[in-house]
Design an enzyme around this catalytic site. Structure first.
Site, PDB file in Angstrom:
ATOM      1  N   HIS A 165      36.988  -3.011  47.380  1.00  0.00           N
ATOM      2  CA  HIS A 165      37.104  -1.848  48.263  1.00  0.00           C
ATOM      3  C   HIS A 165      35.970  -1.778  49.292  1.00  0.00           C
ATOM      4  CE1 HIS A 165      40.347  -0.695  45.695  1.00  0.00           C
ATOM      5  NE2 HIS A 165      39.559  -0.544  44.652  1.00  0.00           N
ATOM      6  N   LYS A 177      59.674  -9.068  87.130  1.00  0.00           N
ATOM      7  CA  LYS A 177      59.919  -7.781  87.778  1.00  0.00           C
ATOM      8  C   LYS A 177      61.403  -7.623  88.106  1.00  0.00           C
ATOM      9  CE  LYS A 177      58.724  -4.950  91.794  1.00  0.00           C
ATOM     10  NZ  LYS A 177      57.818  -4.748  92.944  1.00  0.00           N
TER      11      LYS A 177
END
Length: 513
Positions: free
Chosen positions: A273, A136
């Site tokens: 596919h 932070k």
């Protein structure tokens, strides 16, 4: 006063060399427990945490760094006079570098015999708190959670100090790390209490591979794997040979692996596919390959093969005659590998097929603005529970072919129709907007290959009207397996009876969208 670094790591990879570099850069080290012991043994000077806080480690180490003299040194803003005055007033010294990695929670819950108590004890509290405090305050504090960043940080320290850009980079990495850590904990405890639909979905994955592109060359893509590895998965397959996998390769390989786990006998799945173009089973893997190849010798070109037995020389020599993208198997004999590896781009991969029934985590699919989550379609079905709804009963051979076709059709994109005998698929109709369209495609394929003799038909969902049965009957189909459940089921049954077709209902639909 010297600048300070706080080091507390479970993973001590590269620790000593890094710590020596920190000291050489003029920083004073604060360390805890096992980290301090390792530094002491290496002759690297450090302060014990209790020398800073004035409190001993307590409660079996659960409480040691949760103290204002630690978090104040991390969170205090150097640009605010009020923060600096508070630090001076309370004897808090700035900490400009935090090096922390966390208790091995992931490694703990991966143990097959882990107890709940052991898992809980490996939830780190102080570590994430220090990481978040330091991250932070990245304006002043560098926070290192990954030993891979040691060299970068040392280089900058030796040049006078870490840069803001590096501190921001490290802070972002920290918050990803703690978020992933918390996600694993949340997932573990959610499973413990058996909550199948929690109000928050917390998932975490790890980058396995950056891909050249996605489905198309203009799309960026990457491959992430489960943080808790799934043994039977393309993510855990070992690549022995060939060029890097592509986005489409990975999707197709995953689809083929899902099909292969349906079968116990020697089986080869050929896939293109996202749909199988041929599935074959036999007494040997060579025979299985022969059946899979004969099912569609055109579409297999450029496809993916998954075999659930070791590839031997005879099978390899046949596979070598084709252009294939990938072959996945439990293993390759030395002779088989020598033949197949002559093609430099062919990916040869091995995988532990003994774990195929353990890969049943929920599956997720992204949609715009959200995520769909569902159980995998891995229900175990017993053909003995199927209901014969026609006057004619299926023969033993037809039932065997139905069982084979039913395993296959659940992996074909719906609307799905599969024609098969007991050894192989002979016609596949996938992804049509109406069911009779898929029936026509499957039958056309089987007729063109002169493989209609003895073929049965499987449909992944019910027939909404009788036209599919009528078309199948006109082309010689004598047995059909389908879920049933249409309000017009009786029309299909009557059409089957009129044509002498045996039809069974499974009472389970297998859509695959």
């Amino acid at each position: 006063m010297k600048k300070r670094a706080l080091i507390s790591v479970s993973d001590k990879t590269g620790l000593v060399a890094f710590a020596k570099g920190i000291v050489a850069a003029g920083l004073e080290i604060i360390s805890t427990g096992g980290t301090k012991k390792a530094l002491d043994e290496a002759g690297v000077p450090s302060l014990a945490i209790e020398e800073v806080t004035g409190f001993p480690e307590m409660m079996d180490g659960r409480v040691k760094t949760l103290h204002p003299k630690i978090h104040g040194g991390l969170l205090g803003r150097r640009d605010l006079d009020s923060h600096m005055a508070a630090m001076r007033s309370h004897g808090i010294t700035e900490i400009d570098l935090v090096v922390v990695n966390l208790y091995p929670f992931k490694e703990t819950i991966e143990k097959p015999d882990v107890t709940e108590a052991e898992a809980i004890e490996n939830i780190d509290i102080g570590g994430p708190s220090m990481l978040r405090s330091g991250a932070k305050n990245f304006a002043s504090v560098a926070v290192v959670v990954d030993p891979a960043d040691y060299e970068l940080v040392l280089t900058e320290l030796q040049a006078g100090g870490t840069t803001l850009g590096t501190r921001k980079y490290l802070a972002a990495k920290v918050f990803r790390h703690t978020a992933a850590y918390d996600a694993l904990i949340a997932g573990y405890l959610t499973n413990v209490v058996g909550d199948s639909q929690p109000e928050k979905m917390t998932l975490t994955y790890e980058l396995k591979q950056s891909l050249r592109y996605g489905e198309n060359s203009h799309q960026q893509a990457a491959f992430y794997q489960d943080a808790l590895p799934v043994s039977y998965s393309i993510a855990q397959a070992k690549q022995l040979h060939g060029k890097e996998l592509s986005y489409n390769n990975i999707k197709d390989a995953d689809a083929a692996l899902r099909i292969a786990r349906e079968f116990e006998a020697p089986t080869v799945v050929a896939l293109k596919h996202m749909n199988p173009c041929g599935i074959g089973t036999g007494d040997t893997i060579e025979a299985a390959y022969d059946f899979a190849y004969a099912a569609d010798p055109v579409s297999i070109f450029g496809g993916i093969l998954v075999a659930n037995r070791t590839i031997d020389l005879a099978t390899a020599e046949k596979m070598h005659q084709l252009f294939l993208e990938i072959i996945i198997a439990p293993d390759f004999t030395e002779e088989a590998f020598a033949v197949l590896s002559k093609k430099k781009n062919l990916r040869l991969m091995t995988l532990d097929f003994s774990q195929k029934d353990q890969s049943t985590n929920n599956e997720t699919v992204s949609v715009l603005g959200g995520l769909l989550v569902q159980e995998q379609d891995v229900v175990k079905e017993d053909p003995a529970n199927w209901q014969v709804v026609t006057k004619r009963q299926p023969t033993k051979a037809e039932l065997a072919a139905m069982a084979f076709a039913w395993k296959a059709v659940k992996h074909v994109k719906s609307n799905a129709i599969v024609l098969a005998n007991e050894h192989q698929t002979v016609g596949i109709g996938a992804g049509q907007m109406n069911r009779v369209g898929s029936v026509k495609i499957a039958i056309d394929q089987a007729e063109a290959a002169e493989m209609m003799d003895g073929a049965v038909l499987a449909s992944d969902a019910f027939f909404p009207m009788a036209d599919s049965v009528e078309y199948a009957a006109a082309h010689g189909i004598k047995a059909i397996v389908q879920p049933g459940g249409s309000i017009k089921d009786q029309l299909s049954i009557e059409a089957a009876d009129a044509a002498g077709i045996a039809m069974v209902f499974t009472d389970l639909r297998h859509f695959r969208h």
